[in-house]
Design a protein around this motif. Sequence first.
Motif, PDB file in Angstrom:
ATOM      1  N   UNK A 211     -11.937  -2.527 -10.539  1.00  0.00           N
ATOM      2  CA  UNK A 211     -11.359  -1.265 -10.761  1.00  0.00           C
ATOM      3  C   UNK A 211     -12.405  -0.041 -10.034  1.00  0.00           C
ATOM      4  N   UNK A 212     -13.484  -0.404  -9.665  1.00  0.00           N
ATOM      5  CA  UNK A 212     -14.206   0.435  -8.980  1.00  0.00           C
ATOM      6  C   UNK A 212     -13.885   0.563  -7.522  1.00  0.00           C
ATOM      7  N   UNK A 213     -13.136  -0.251  -7.053  1.00  0.00           N
ATOM      8  CA  UNK A 213     -12.595  -0.275  -5.608  1.00  0.00           C
ATOM      9  C   UNK A 213     -11.800   1.050  -5.177  1.00  0.00           C
ATOM     10  N   UNK A 214     -11.950   1.566  -4.090  1.00  0.00           N
ATOM     11  CA  UNK A 214     -11.343   2.671  -3.621  1.00  0.00           C
ATOM     12  C   UNK A 214      -9.791   2.441  -3.335  1.00  0.00           C
ATOM     13  N   UNK A 215      -8.905   2.406  -4.096  1.00  0.00           N
ATOM     14  CA  UNK A 215      -7.500   1.846  -3.939  1.00  0.00           C
ATOM     15  C   UNK A 215      -6.912   2.928  -3.050  1.00  0.00           C
ATOM     16  N   UNK A 216      -6.113   2.088  -2.306  1.00  0.00           N
ATOM     17  CA  UNK A 216      -5.409   3.044  -1.107  1.00  0.00           C
ATOM     18  C   UNK A 216      -3.971   2.314  -0.941  1.00  0.00           C
ATOM     19  N   UNK A 217      -3.094   3.067  -0.892  1.00  0.00           N
ATOM     20  CA  UNK A 217      -1.528   2.731  -1.200  1.00  0.00           C
ATOM     21  C   UNK A 217      -1.378   2.361   0.741  1.00  0.00           C
ATOM     22  N   UNK A 218      -0.892   1.018   1.058  1.00  0.00           N
ATOM     23  CA  UNK A 218      -0.679   0.600   2.487  1.00  0.00           C
ATOM     24  C   UNK A 218       0.525   1.190   2.889  1.00  0.00           C
ATOM     25  N   UNK A 219       1.370   1.547   2.256  1.00  0.00           N
ATOM     26  CA  UNK A 219       2.801   2.029   2.638  1.00  0.00           C
ATOM     27  C   UNK A 219       2.932   2.956   3.731  1.00  0.00           C
ATOM     28  N   UNK A 220       2.041   4.034   3.458  1.00  0.00           N
ATOM     29  CA  UNK A 220       1.688   4.893   4.834  1.00  0.00           C
ATOM     30  C   UNK A 220       1.036   4.211   5.929  1.00  0.00           C
ATOM     31  N   UNK A 221       0.082   3.453   5.631  1.00  0.00           N
ATOM     32  CA  UNK A 221      -0.570   2.688   6.779  1.00  0.00           C
ATOM     33  C   UNK A 221       0.334   1.636   7.558  1.00  0.00           C
ATOM     34  N   UNK A 222       1.306   1.178   6.800  1.00  0.00           N
ATOM     35  CA  UNK A 222       2.216   0.305   7.624  1.00  0.00           C
ATOM     36  C   UNK A 222       3.082   1.193   8.588  1.00  0.00           C
ATOM     37  N   UNK A 223       3.696   2.212   7.917  1.00  0.00           N
ATOM     38  CA  UNK A 223       4.432   3.118   8.778  1.00  0.00           C
ATOM     39  C   UNK A 223       3.786   3.565  10.190  1.00  0.00           C
ATOM     40  N   UNK A 224       2.459   3.755   9.921  1.00  0.00           N
ATOM     41  CA  UNK A 224       1.641   4.341  11.218  1.00  0.00           C
ATOM     42  C   UNK A 224       1.615   3.248  12.180  1.00  0.00           C
ATOM     43  N   UNK A 225       1.054   1.848  11.770  1.00  0.00           N
ATOM     44  CA  UNK A 225       1.118   0.887  12.614  1.00  0.00           C
ATOM     45  C   UNK A 225       2.294   0.583  13.053  1.00  0.00           C
ATOM     46  N   UNK A 226       3.370   0.258  12.401  1.00  0.00           N
ATOM     47  CA  UNK A 226       4.637   0.045  13.027  1.00  0.00           C
ATOM     48  C   UNK A 226       4.999   1.034  14.238  1.00  0.00           C
ATOM     49  N   UNK A 227       4.776   2.113  14.168  1.00  0.00           N
ATOM     50  CA  UNK A 227       4.950   3.170  15.175  1.00  0.00           C
ATOM     51  C   UNK A 227       4.034   3.025  16.177  1.00  0.00           C
ATOM     52  N   UNK A 228       2.850   2.915  15.946  1.00  0.00           N
ATOM     53  CA  UNK A 228       1.863   2.648  16.964  1.00  0.00           C
ATOM     54  C   UNK A 228       1.982   1.442  17.928  1.00  0.00           C
ATOM     55  N   UNK A 229       2.227   0.246  17.430  1.00  0.00           N
ATOM     56  CA  UNK A 229       2.452  -0.792  17.992  1.00  0.00           C
ATOM     57  C   UNK A 229       3.914  -1.295  18.293  1.00  0.00           C
ATOM     58  N   UNK A 230       4.950  -0.393  17.891  1.00  0.00           N
ATOM     59  CA  UNK A 230       6.035  -0.696  18.038  1.00  0.00           C
ATOM     60  C   UNK A 230       6.476  -2.023  17.268  1.00  0.00           C
ATOM     61  N   UNK A 231       6.076  -2.137  16.185  1.00  0.00           N
ATOM     62  CA  UNK A 231       6.472  -3.607  15.354  1.00  0.00           C
ATOM     63  C   UNK A 231       7.807  -3.646  15.013  1.00  0.00           C
ATOM     64  N   UNK A 232       8.272  -4.749  14.703  1.00  0.00           N
ATOM     65  CA  UNK A 232       9.764  -5.321  14.056  1.00  0.00           C
ATOM     66  C   UNK A 232       9.591  -6.390  13.061  1.00  0.00           C
ATOM     67  N   UNK A 233      10.418  -6.009  11.969  1.00  0.00           N
ATOM     68  CA  UNK A 233      10.127  -7.054  10.947  1.00  0.00           C
ATOM     69  C   UNK A 233      10.280  -8.570  11.439  1.00  0.00           C
ATOM     70  N   UNK A 234       9.213  -9.277  10.920  1.00  0.00           N
ATOM     71  CA  UNK A 234       9.123 -10.701  11.468  1.00  0.00           C
ATOM     72  C   UNK A 234      10.415 -11.607  11.148  1.00  0.00           C
ATOM     73  N   UNK A 235      10.683 -12.239  12.114  1.00  0.00           N
ATOM     74  CA  UNK A 235      12.170 -12.839  11.826  1.00  0.00           C
ATOM     75  C   UNK A 235      11.975 -14.298  10.952  1.00  0.00           C
ATOM     76  N   UNK A 236      10.455 -14.904  10.964  1.00  0.00           N
ATOM     77  CA  UNK A 236      10.402 -16.047  10.301  1.00  0.00           C
ATOM     78  C   UNK A 236       9.114 -15.923   9.219  1.00  0.00           C
ATOM     79  N   UNK A 237       9.312 -16.664   8.115  1.00  0.00           N
ATOM     80  CA  UNK A 237       8.377 -16.514   7.231  1.00  0.00           C
ATOM     81  C   UNK A 237       6.906 -17.198   7.759  1.00  0.00           C
TER      82      UNK A 237
END
Length: 338
Positions: A211-237
């Motif tokens: 509870x004392x950890x500094x929570x951060x929503x990773x949704x916006x981080x994902x969007x930034x990384x997808x754009x920076x590295x031109x990422x695509x949803x992985x085709x396989x699990x």
Amino acid sequence: METPAPATPANAANTLTDRFGRQVNYLRLSVTDRCDLRCSYCMPKGFSGFEEPENWLRFDEISRVVAAFARMGVGRVRLTGGEPLLRRGLPRLVSQLSEIPGLDDISLSTNATQLHKHAQTLRDAGVHRINVSLDSLDKACMEKITGRDSFASIMAGLQAGKQAGFDPIKLNMVVMQGVNDHEILRMAQFCFDEGFILRLIEAMPMGATGRNSQYLDIGPIRDQLVQHFNLLPAATELGGGPARYWSSADSKGTIGFISPISQHFCATCNRVRLSVDGTLYMCLGQEERFELRPLLRAGISDSDLDAAIRTAIELKPERHEFIEQPHKIIRFMSQTGG
């Protein structure tokens, strides 16, 4: 006219399905609650309330439980802790588990401080894949997070893991606002260069430390990384866990995102956790549990053990309540099993 009863699947005896229709096919198995680090979100500094060794499940007891799960369709087991490499004789347990019919994937979560000593032996024994906790590439930051000077030993462990042939090697980074969030891009590039898979994880409010950890929503981080590295949803699990993966167009870089708070994945939860003392925990964010150790030491038969596990699975809740009741869970992550 009576309504006919729902048809029973032909393979129902060989599957574990909870009351919400989710099939459980993944067991996370804690072999110790000890750890040589004190990560700020996992275990408090000065903590000494560890389980007594006589209450640890013995290797033969662990093998019996895993065999029971395997009979009911659980094909994936991940060894966790605490730090699992602190459990003496761990490769011997892996060898025993490797002989269980139906168990086709044995993986390991580790902080890697001891991995340079054990990597090849564990690989030879039957561990297929490893996840390594690494929250920063900065030595001082890692010392702040883990409470120890751990960076050099972790780096040595990662190289030993590569040499031993673990594939894949995933790096778990718990993202904390104002602590290590400025390093995410650097960490991603490091993983791309080294051939590791990066997994970014939201901090969970497990006990006072979480509870004392500094929570951060990773949704916006994902969007930034997808754009920076031109990422695509992985085709396989990639494994049986909750991460959602994105890969570069050339498939040379992959990042997974685990968002238990901002976008919980409870509807597809396929796992339960077995702690070192033989307690089955159905959910990280709820209190439902089932004690197996007393049954094992009372000489329970295999058929009754199977029945007990099925009873336990019926306790699995629909979802966690980390948002609604963040103070509900007082046990630490290390006590539950990662």
